[in-house]
Scaffold this motif. Structure first.
Motif, mmCIF file in Angstrom:
data_model
loop_
_atom_site.group_PDB
_atom_site.id
_atom_site.type_symbol
_atom_site.label_atom_id
_atom_site.label_comp_id
_atom_site.label_asym_id
_atom_site.label_seq_id
_atom_site.Cartn_x
_atom_site.Cartn_y
_atom_site.Cartn_z
ATOM 1 N N LYS A 75 1.120 -1.070 0.026
ATOM 2 C CA LYS A 75 -0.041 0.003 -0.103
ATOM 3 C C LYS A 75 0.737 1.240 -0.108
ATOM 4 O O LYS A 75 0.422 2.160 -0.593
ATOM 5 C CB LYS A 75 -1.004 0.001 1.170
ATOM 6 N N ARG A 76 1.937 1.164 1.090
ATOM 7 C CA ARG A 76 2.861 2.238 0.739
ATOM 8 C C ARG A 76 3.505 2.623 -0.639
ATOM 9 O O ARG A 76 3.696 3.758 -1.092
ATOM 10 C CB ARG A 76 4.107 2.359 1.999
ATOM 11 N N LEU A 77 3.941 1.436 -1.315
ATOM 12 C CA LEU A 77 4.373 1.611 -2.444
ATOM 13 C C LEU A 77 3.360 2.341 -3.632
ATOM 14 O O LEU A 77 4.017 3.187 -4.277
ATOM 15 C CB LEU A 77 4.868 0.260 -3.029
ATOM 16 N N ARG A 78 2.224 1.681 -3.466
ATOM 17 C CA ARG A 78 1.137 2.185 -4.441
ATOM 18 C C ARG A 78 0.911 3.742 -4.174
ATOM 19 O O ARG A 78 0.275 4.363 -5.284
ATOM 20 C CB ARG A 78 0.058 1.336 -4.158
ATOM 21 N N ALA A 79 1.170 4.244 -2.889
ATOM 22 C CA ALA A 79 0.775 5.739 -2.754
ATOM 23 C C ALA A 79 1.867 6.576 -3.336
ATOM 24 O O ALA A 79 1.547 7.907 -3.437
ATOM 25 C CB ALA A 79 0.874 5.906 -1.020
ATOM 26 N N THR A 80 2.886 5.935 -4.266
ATOM 27 C CA THR A 80 3.808 6.825 -4.886
ATOM 28 C C THR A 80 3.362 6.768 -6.348
ATOM 29 O O THR A 80 2.396 6.303 -6.724
ATOM 30 C CB THR A 80 5.085 6.150 -4.778
ATOM 31 N N SER A 81 4.282 7.569 -7.184
ATOM 32 C CA SER A 81 3.839 7.732 -8.561
ATOM 33 C C SER A 81 4.205 6.742 -9.325
ATOM 34 O O SER A 81 4.031 6.430 -10.439
ATOM 35 C CB SER A 81 4.702 9.022 -9.159
ATOM 36 N N VAL A 82 5.016 5.556 -8.743
ATOM 37 C CA VAL A 82 5.637 4.477 -9.697
ATOM 38 C C VAL A 82 4.415 3.596 -9.969
ATOM 39 O O VAL A 82 3.456 3.278 -9.314
ATOM 40 C CB VAL A 82 6.708 3.620 -8.916
ATOM 41 N N MET A 83 4.420 2.898 -11.191
ATOM 42 C CA MET A 83 3.660 1.726 -11.515
ATOM 43 C C MET A 83 4.214 0.501 -10.936
ATOM 44 O O MET A 83 5.371 0.007 -10.978
ATOM 45 C CB MET A 83 3.690 1.660 -13.171
ATOM 46 N N VAL A 84 3.291 -0.379 -10.448
ATOM 47 C CA VAL A 84 3.670 -1.666 -9.707
ATOM 48 C C VAL A 84 2.995 -2.911 -10.569
ATOM 49 O O VAL A 84 1.855 -2.748 -11.029
ATOM 50 C CB VAL A 84 3.174 -1.899 -8.265
ATOM 51 N N ARG A 85 3.910 -3.755 -10.929
ATOM 52 C CA ARG A 85 3.507 -4.858 -11.842
ATOM 53 C C ARG A 85 4.112 -6.181 -10.881
ATOM 54 O O ARG A 85 5.114 -6.112 -10.295
ATOM 55 C CB ARG A 85 3.883 -4.991 -13.056
ATOM 56 N N PHE A 86 3.365 -7.151 -11.095
ATOM 57 C CA PHE A 86 3.661 -8.415 -10.459
ATOM 58 C C PHE A 86 4.206 -9.448 -11.242
ATOM 59 O O PHE A 86 3.265 -9.658 -12.325
ATOM 60 C CB PHE A 86 2.615 -9.075 -9.471
ATOM 61 N N VAL A 87 5.225 -10.094 -11.321
ATOM 62 C CA VAL A 87 5.936 -11.063 -12.340
ATOM 63 C C VAL A 87 6.118 -12.401 -11.662
ATOM 64 O O VAL A 87 6.859 -12.343 -10.556
ATOM 65 C CB VAL A 87 6.960 -10.641 -12.994
ATOM 66 N N THR A 88 5.682 -13.293 -12.248
ATOM 67 C CA THR A 88 5.844 -14.849 -11.671
ATOM 68 C C THR A 88 6.039 -15.840 -12.280
ATOM 69 O O THR A 88 5.716 -15.868 -13.566
ATOM 70 C CB THR A 88 4.590 -15.067 -10.615
ATOM 71 N N ASN A 89 6.883 -16.756 -12.126
ATOM 72 C CA ASN A 89 7.060 -18.127 -12.808
ATOM 73 C C ASN A 89 6.464 -19.215 -12.431
ATOM 74 O O ASN A 89 6.280 -20.330 -12.932
ATOM 75 C CB ASN A 89 8.627 -18.505 -12.730
ATOM 76 N N THR A 90 5.174 -19.008 -11.525
ATOM 77 C CA THR A 90 4.344 -20.047 -11.210
ATOM 78 C C THR A 90 3.845 -20.856 -11.979
ATOM 79 O O THR A 90 3.105 -20.062 -13.129
ATOM 80 C CB THR A 90 3.419 -19.434 -9.983
ATOM 81 N N THR A 91 3.709 -22.019 -12.097
ATOM 82 C CA THR A 91 2.901 -22.696 -13.284
ATOM 83 C C THR A 91 1.964 -23.781 -12.493
ATOM 84 O O THR A 91 1.637 -24.695 -13.311
ATOM 85 C CB THR A 91 4.178 -23.521 -14.327
ATOM 86 N N LYS A 92 2.126 -23.602 -11.011
ATOM 87 C CA LYS A 92 1.381 -24.558 -10.402
ATOM 88 C C LYS A 92 -0.165 -24.330 -10.329
ATOM 89 O O LYS A 92 -1.078 -25.316 -9.903
ATOM 90 C CB LYS A 92 1.590 -24.640 -8.733
ATOM 91 N N GLU A 93 -0.729 -23.059 -10.701
ATOM 92 C CA GLU A 93 -1.880 -22.632 -10.736
ATOM 93 C C GLU A 93 -2.265 -21.820 -11.894
ATOM 94 O O GLU A 93 -1.376 -20.858 -12.416
ATOM 95 C CB GLU A 93 -2.409 -22.095 -9.586
ATOM 96 N N SER A 94 -3.684 -21.392 -12.364
ATOM 97 C CA SER A 94 -3.875 -20.398 -13.124
ATOM 98 C C SER A 94 -4.014 -19.026 -12.557
ATOM 99 O O SER A 94 -3.896 -18.838 -11.296
ATOM 100 C CB SER A 94 -5.320 -20.592 -13.859
#
Length: 259
Positions: free
Chosen positions: A33-52
């Motif tokens: 939440k603190r990171l999102r309160a800034t001007s930067v864009m947040v994206r989530f990147v994952t190698n997970t292949t165990k679930e959709s």
């Protein structure tokens, strides 16, 4: 390496960084939440292949992370993109929970092998079937080649050893689509409309997260949660931009020194 520019985007790994299976890393929700309160864009990147992606999103919501589906870029997405680009019919060696990501993909009479993390399917009969397809010239597509990952009960083998076994047996090389591949990171940054020199990666895997990101010009922060083991930061060159205790500490550093 190009000169650093003002920070525009933060890429964040999921399992091992924000959470470990069904348990959140302490303080991670508030830090996000603190990171999102800034001007930067947040994206989530994952190698997970165990679930959709849908199942992954439900898991994150139960842990009270405020994340939308379009903010997550997975190696499964990258694999499907490559399948469609090459117009192949894959034998899917993936966890059953990941199969919804391949809805509509033709798999009858396969002429390619796609392999992710699929513990229930890593037995001799199916691996031998994949082996024979590869001997007949089918391409091998590895969703990623992680050596191991973190579960609640400890470290566990990733798909990498099984991909490598098939490579060795067939004298071929897999096309890898997930982290640490350059194309994976560049694709994840595309909708953030920023250059690698304007982005930073936070993750628990020194090779797949940090080294992969730094190889395209991003900064990399290694967190000592998840699969991290003592001295992991010494396994890559150049070393991580920063090694810290956990995701909240990484966010603290970004807020204090990079914005």
């Amino acid at each position: 390496m190009a000169a650093r520019r003002a920070l525009k985007a933060v890429l964040v790994d999921l399992n091992g960084t924000l959470h470990i299976e069904d348990a959140a890393v302490p303080g991670a929700q508030e830090a996000l939440k603190r990171l999102r309160a800034t001007s930067v864009m947040v994206r989530f990147v994952t190698n997970t292949t165990k679930e959709s992606k849908k199942d992954l999103l439900e898991r994150l919501k139960k842990l009270e992370f405020e994340i939308s589906e379009d903010e997550i870029f997975t190696s499964l997405t990258a694999a499907r993109n490559l399948i469609e680009q090459k117009q192949v019919r894959p034998m899917l060696l993936v966890d059953d929970r990941a199969l919804p990501e391949f809805t509509g993909v033709q798999t009858q009479d396969p002429n390619a092998v796609v392999i992710g993390l699929a513990p229930e399917h890593f037995h001799y009969q199916l691996l031998n079937q994949a082996f024979r397809l590869l001997l007949d010239g089918a391409p091998l597509i590895a969703i990623h080649k992680a050596r191991y990952y973190k579960r609640k009960d400890g470290l566990a083998l990733g798909p990498g050893p099984f991909v490598t076994a098939l490579e060795y047996a067939t004298d071929t090389k897999a096309m890898v689509v997930g982290k640490p591949e350059k194309t994976f990171f560049l694709e994840a940054l595309r909708d953030a409309d920023c250059a690698p020199e304007e982005a930073i990666m936070i993750g628990d895997d020194c090779r797949d997260d940090v080294d992969g990101a730094q190889n395209i010009g991003m900064l990399g922060i290694l967190v000592k949660t998840g699969k991290y083991k003592a001295a992991d930061e010494e396994k890559i060159n150049p070393p991580p931009y920063l090694t810290c205790e956990s995701f909240p500490h990484a966010v603290d550093h970004i807020l204090q020194h990079l914005l």
